[in-house]
Design an enzyme around this catalytic site. Structure first.
Site, PDB file in Angstrom:
ATOM      1  N   LYS A  13       0.949  -1.415   0.268  1.00 41.21           N
ATOM      2  CA  LYS A  13       0.345   0.400   0.006  1.00 41.21           C
ATOM      3  C   LYS A  13       0.557   1.180   0.172  1.00 41.21           C
ATOM      4  O   LYS A  13       0.708   2.570  -0.498  1.00 41.21           O
ATOM      5  CB  LYS A  13      -0.740  -0.258   1.538  1.00 41.21           C
ATOM      6  N   ARG A  88      -8.604   0.605  10.360  1.00 40.59           N
ATOM      7  CA  ARG A  88      -8.083  -0.605  10.901  1.00 40.59           C
ATOM      8  C   ARG A  88      -9.126  -1.209  11.548  1.00 40.59           C
ATOM      9  O   ARG A  88      -8.534  -2.387  11.351  1.00 40.59           O
ATOM     10  CB  ARG A  88      -6.473  -0.292  11.641  1.00 40.59           C
ATOM     11  N   ARG A 127      11.767  -6.186   3.986  1.00 42.54           N
ATOM     12  CA  ARG A 127      11.681  -4.953   3.825  1.00 42.54           C
ATOM     13  C   ARG A 127      12.759  -3.105   4.541  1.00 42.54           C
ATOM     14  O   ARG A 127      12.396  -4.331   5.626  1.00 42.54           O
ATOM     15  CB  ARG A 127      10.217  -4.725   4.256  1.00 42.54           C
ATOM     16  N   ARG A 160      11.885  -1.558   9.791  1.00 42.77           N
ATOM     17  CA  ARG A 160      11.367  -1.177  10.857  1.00 42.77           C
ATOM     18  C   ARG A 160      11.142  -2.274  12.315  1.00 42.77           C
ATOM     19  O   ARG A 160      11.616  -3.592  11.795  1.00 42.77           O
ATOM     20  CB  ARG A 160      10.247  -1.518  10.654  1.00 42.77           C
ATOM     21  N   ARG A 171       1.209  -8.712  13.536  1.00 43.45           N
ATOM     22  CA  ARG A 171      -0.020  -8.310  12.375  1.00 43.45           C
ATOM     23  C   ARG A 171      -0.483  -8.552  11.941  1.00 43.45           C
ATOM     24  O   ARG A 171      -1.982  -8.528  11.549  1.00 43.45           O
ATOM     25  CB  ARG A 171       1.575  -7.473  11.866  1.00 43.45           C
TER      26      ARG A 171
END
Ligand code: AMP
Length: 215
Positions: A13, A88, A127, A160, A171
């Protein structure tokens, strides 16, 4: 355009939002980015949020809603906005609808970026983000030319805190339980379209643009 980007963590996203900003010139409102900025700045809100983020849980709605409302009231949102990572859960979606109706800037569409669950883990653990310019990489699929350094600005790349394996699992669980049901919420309103989030970033982007331009 006033849109919501839906999709699991790691669906891309943020990457699509950055391309939409370039093409259409409207701001991206990423609650994850706003929260990380508050954490880095060491504000009271940031300190409260960090404990939830580190565990992969959602930050309380009251914290996030206030932050989004403040951001939506800024001048640049008058030309449209892309919501990324918000809402969310259903309570946030309902509160958003009320907020937007009061501000006279209701949503024009929602796009869901769909990626098979098995792929998300690799996307998230791989990532890396540039500390200086925010450019994103993936060490498995789109590695930088030089390890640890940004191709664009040579800035340092970091992982992160919540992209570590244990937090990612949580998550993804939170996504399935709380965020995925939003597809039904926006389907009922007749404003959501899905895009397969696999293939090249540019291929996905053209599909997203086609939807947004009603092609
Ligand atoms: P993201 O960058 O969107 O993956 O968000 C990273 C983390 O920030 C999430 O795991 C949550 O802890 C928190 N977060 C981001 N957006 C929201 C939101 N809309 N509601 C609650 N927590 C959020």
């Amino acid at each position: 355009m006033r849109i919501v980007l839906l999709g699991a963590p790691g669906a891309g996203k943020g990457t699509q939002a950055k391309k939409l900003i370039e093409k259409y010139g409207m701001p991206q409102i990423s609650t994850g980015d706003l929260l990380r900025a508050a954490v880095s700045a060491g504000t009271a809100l940031g300190k409260e949020a960090k404990s939830y983020m580190d565990k992969g849980e959602l930050v309380p709605d009251s914290v996030v809603l206030g932050m989004v409302e403040e951001r939506l009231k800024q001048d640049d949102c008058k030309k449209g906005y892309i919501l990324d990572g918000f809402p969310r859960n259903t309570a946030q979606a309902e509160a958003l609808d009320k907020m937007l109706a009061a501000l006279n800037m209701s949503l024009t569409g929602a796009v869901s970026v769909d990626v098979p669950f098995e792929d998300l883990m690799k996307r998230l653990t791989g990532r890396r983000t540039c500390k200086a310019c925010g450019q994103m990489y993936n060490i498995y699929f789109s590695a930088p030319k030089k390890e640890g350094a940004c191709d664009k600005c040579s800035g340092e790349l970091y992982q992160r805190d919540d992209d570590k394996e244990a937090t990612i699992k949580k998550r993804l669980e939170v996504y399935t339980a709380q965020t995925e049901p939003l597809m039904g919420y926006y389907k009922n309103k007749g404003i959501v379209n899905s895009v397969a989030g696999t293939g090249s970033i540019d291929e996905i982007f053209s599909k997203v643009c086609a939807i947004l331009e009603g092609k």
